[in-house]
Scaffold this active site. Structure first.
Site, PDB file in Angstrom:
ATOM      1  N   THR A 184       0.725  -1.086   0.082  1.00  0.00           N
ATOM      2  CA  THR A 184      -0.189  -0.007  -0.077  1.00  0.00           C
ATOM      3  C   THR A 184       0.900   1.212  -0.108  1.00  0.00           C
ATOM      4  O   THR A 184       1.877   1.178   0.477  1.00  0.00           O
ATOM      5  CB  THR A 184      -1.005  -0.004   1.212  1.00  0.00           C
ATOM      6  OG1 THR A 184      -1.928   1.099   1.115  1.00  0.00           O
ATOM      7  CG2 THR A 184      -0.107   0.228   2.488  1.00  0.00           C
ATOM      8  N   HIS A 208      -2.960   6.165   6.010  1.00  0.00           N
ATOM      9  CA  HIS A 208      -3.917   5.993   6.930  1.00  0.00           C
ATOM     10  C   HIS A 208      -3.882   4.409   7.096  1.00  0.00           C
ATOM     11  O   HIS A 208      -3.906   4.242   8.325  1.00  0.00           O
ATOM     12  CB  HIS A 208      -5.324   6.455   6.371  1.00  0.00           C
ATOM     13  CG  HIS A 208      -6.570   6.083   6.885  1.00  0.00           C
ATOM     14  ND1 HIS A 208      -6.865   6.623   8.096  1.00  0.00           N
ATOM     15  CD2 HIS A 208      -7.143   4.896   6.936  1.00  0.00           C
ATOM     16  CE1 HIS A 208      -8.104   5.880   8.423  1.00  0.00           C
ATOM     17  NE2 HIS A 208      -8.370   4.951   7.627  1.00  0.00           N
ATOM     18  N   ASP A 266      -7.421  -6.505   0.291  1.00  0.00           N
ATOM     19  CA  ASP A 266      -8.405  -6.009  -0.718  1.00  0.00           C
ATOM     20  C   ASP A 266      -9.896  -5.981   0.169  1.00  0.00           C
ATOM     21  O   ASP A 266     -10.201  -6.817   0.827  1.00  0.00           O
ATOM     22  CB  ASP A 266      -8.498  -6.732  -1.908  1.00  0.00           C
ATOM     23  CG  ASP A 266      -9.365  -5.933  -3.029  1.00  0.00           C
ATOM     24  OD1 ASP A 266      -8.640  -4.869  -3.657  1.00  0.00           O
ATOM     25  OD2 ASP A 266     -10.218  -6.593  -3.627  1.00  0.00           O
ATOM     26  N   ARG A 285     -11.394  -4.494   8.220  1.00  0.00           N
ATOM     27  CA  ARG A 285     -10.030  -4.531   7.854  1.00  0.00           C
ATOM     28  C   ARG A 285      -9.108  -4.628   9.431  1.00  0.00           C
ATOM     29  O   ARG A 285      -8.260  -5.386   9.327  1.00  0.00           O
ATOM     30  CB  ARG A 285      -9.199  -3.078   7.290  1.00  0.00           C
ATOM     31  CG  ARG A 285      -7.860  -3.150   6.949  1.00  0.00           C
ATOM     32  CD  ARG A 285      -7.759  -1.996   6.038  1.00  0.00           C
ATOM     33  NE  ARG A 285      -8.524  -0.882   6.376  1.00  0.00           N
ATOM     34  CZ  ARG A 285      -9.595  -0.402   5.643  1.00  0.00           C
ATOM     35  NH1 ARG A 285      -9.899  -0.831   4.590  1.00  0.00           N
ATOM     36  NH2 ARG A 285     -10.202   0.584   6.048  1.00  0.00           N
ATOM     37  N   ASN A 300      -1.009   3.871   1.223  1.00  0.00           N
ATOM     38  CA  ASN A 300      -1.900   4.567   1.844  1.00  0.00           C
ATOM     39  C   ASN A 300      -1.334   4.816   3.360  1.00  0.00           C
ATOM     40  O   ASN A 300      -1.320   3.876   4.021  1.00  0.00           O
ATOM     41  CB  ASN A 300      -3.218   3.799   1.844  1.00  0.00           C
ATOM     42  CG  ASN A 300      -4.511   4.476   2.538  1.00  0.00           C
ATOM     43  OD1 ASN A 300      -4.276   5.120   3.716  1.00  0.00           O
ATOM     44  ND2 ASN A 300      -5.535   4.368   2.070  1.00  0.00           N
TER      45      ASN A 300
HETATM   46  P1  IMP Z   1      -9.596  -1.134  -0.966  1.00  0.00           P
HETATM   47  O1  IMP Z   1      -9.591  -2.550  -1.191  1.00  0.00           O
HETATM   48  O2  IMP Z   1      -9.064  -0.976   0.738  1.00  0.00           O
HETATM   49  O3  IMP Z   1      -8.745  -0.049  -1.603  1.00  0.00           O
HETATM   50  O4  IMP Z   1     -11.083  -0.704  -0.817  1.00  0.00           O
HETATM   51  C1  IMP Z   1     -11.714  -0.617  -1.873  1.00  0.00           C
HETATM   52  C2  IMP Z   1     -13.037   0.172  -1.782  1.00  0.00           C
HETATM   53  O5  IMP Z   1     -13.809  -0.305  -0.698  1.00  0.00           O
HETATM   54  C3  IMP Z   1     -12.669   1.475  -1.353  1.00  0.00           C
HETATM   55  O6  IMP Z   1     -12.481   2.486  -2.503  1.00  0.00           O
HETATM   56  C4  IMP Z   1     -13.775   2.275  -0.607  1.00  0.00           C
HETATM   57  O7  IMP Z   1     -14.841   2.676  -1.490  1.00  0.00           O
HETATM   58  C5  IMP Z   1     -14.269   0.807   0.241  1.00  0.00           C
HETATM   59  N1  IMP Z   1     -13.862   0.784   1.448  1.00  0.00           N
HETATM   60  C6  IMP Z   1     -12.785   0.070   1.745  1.00  0.00           C
HETATM   61  N2  IMP Z   1     -12.495   0.224   3.064  1.00  0.00           N
HETATM   62  C7  IMP Z   1     -13.723   0.884   3.551  1.00  0.00           C
HETATM   63  C8  IMP Z   1     -14.053   1.387   4.831  1.00  0.00           C
HETATM   64  O8  IMP Z   1     -13.355   1.022   5.974  1.00  0.00           O
HETATM   65  N3  IMP Z   1     -15.181   2.204   4.912  1.00  0.00           N
HETATM   66  C9  IMP Z   1     -15.845   2.574   4.063  1.00  0.00           C
HETATM   67  N4  IMP Z   1     -15.500   2.065   2.589  1.00  0.00           N
HETATM   68  C10 IMP Z   1     -14.330   1.328   2.525  1.00  0.00           C
END
Ligand code: IMP
Length: 194
Positions: A7, A11, A68, A177, A9
């Site tokens: 990542t 945060h 993910d 997460r 990110n």
């Molecule tokens: P990623 O796989 O963590 O990048 O998450 C994919 C998508 O899921 C993000 O772009 C958000 O739209 C949504 N998402 C992931 N985690 C969260 C969260 O903790 N709260 C709200 N939306 C989330």
């Protein structure tokens, strides 16, 4: 133990560092020279997590993990799911995604939904998957300023506040997460990884 977390990110990095503790030393993608976006083309959340972790393993040969996440809404047959980031547009337009979700749930009584995170870990070429789920419901208008993504419309089971109305600590303690990373930490403890 040194691990690459796939990542950039900040945060997420802070959140994951807090759960894993000092004995696991995390390196980000940028710090190990991966500056391009890693492809996420799998039709499943598991597949995308593995795709990202394999990308790092194949290029660096370093132990690593990737996560993910998707929001799975029962009345929408699991959508937006693996497409959560790109639900309304090709970009990561959180506001447009929430607007489309609320539109698609207009007049729908069943508001049940869950966030699901899969973490893919690769240690010396061996692959392991960990899952974290938080069940809840989608309310019919946004509430709260915190968090990101679908947080303003998601109320976890047994709670009154949306994720966007909670402190980061309160959200992380019960989030998808947070739970997936806690499983990873348990695996490290059980396998004496430090
Ligand atoms: P990623 O796989 O963590 O990048 O998450 C994919 C998508 O899921 C993000 O772009 C958000 O739209 C949504 N998402 C992931 N985690 C969260 C969260 O903790 N709260 C709200 N939306 C989330």
């Amino acid at each position: 133990m040194n691990l690459v977390f796939a990542t950039n990110n900040r945060h997420k990095l802070t959140e994951v560092n807090q759960i894993l503790g000092d004995s696991i030393n995390l390196t980000t993608l940028g710090e190990c020279g991966i500056t391009e976006d890693i492809p996420e083309t799998s039709p499943t959340i598991e597949g995308n997590a593995l795709q990202k972790a394999r990308y790092v393993w194949e290029r660096t040969g370093r132990n690593c993990f990737a996560d993910d996440t998707g929001l799975e809404v029962e009345a929408l047959n699991g959508a937006p799911g693996v497409r959560s980031a790109r639900y309304a547009t090709d970009g990561h337009d959180f506001d447009a995604n929430v607007t489309l979700l609320l539109h698609n749930l207009e007049g729908v009584e069943n508001r049940a939904a869950q966030f699901r995170t899969v973490v893919a870990l690769i240690i010396e070429g061996e692959e392991y998957l960990f899952e974290g789920v938080v069940r809840g419901r989608i309310i019919d208008e946004r509430r709260g300023e915190g968090g990101f993504g679908y947080d303003p419309v998601f109320v976890p089971e047994g709670e009154e506040l949306t994720f966007a109305e909670m402190s980061a600590e309160a959200k992380n303690a019960i989030s998808h997460r947070g739970r997936a990373i806690a499983r990873l930490a348990e695996w490290f403890a059980a396998n004496n990884v430090k």
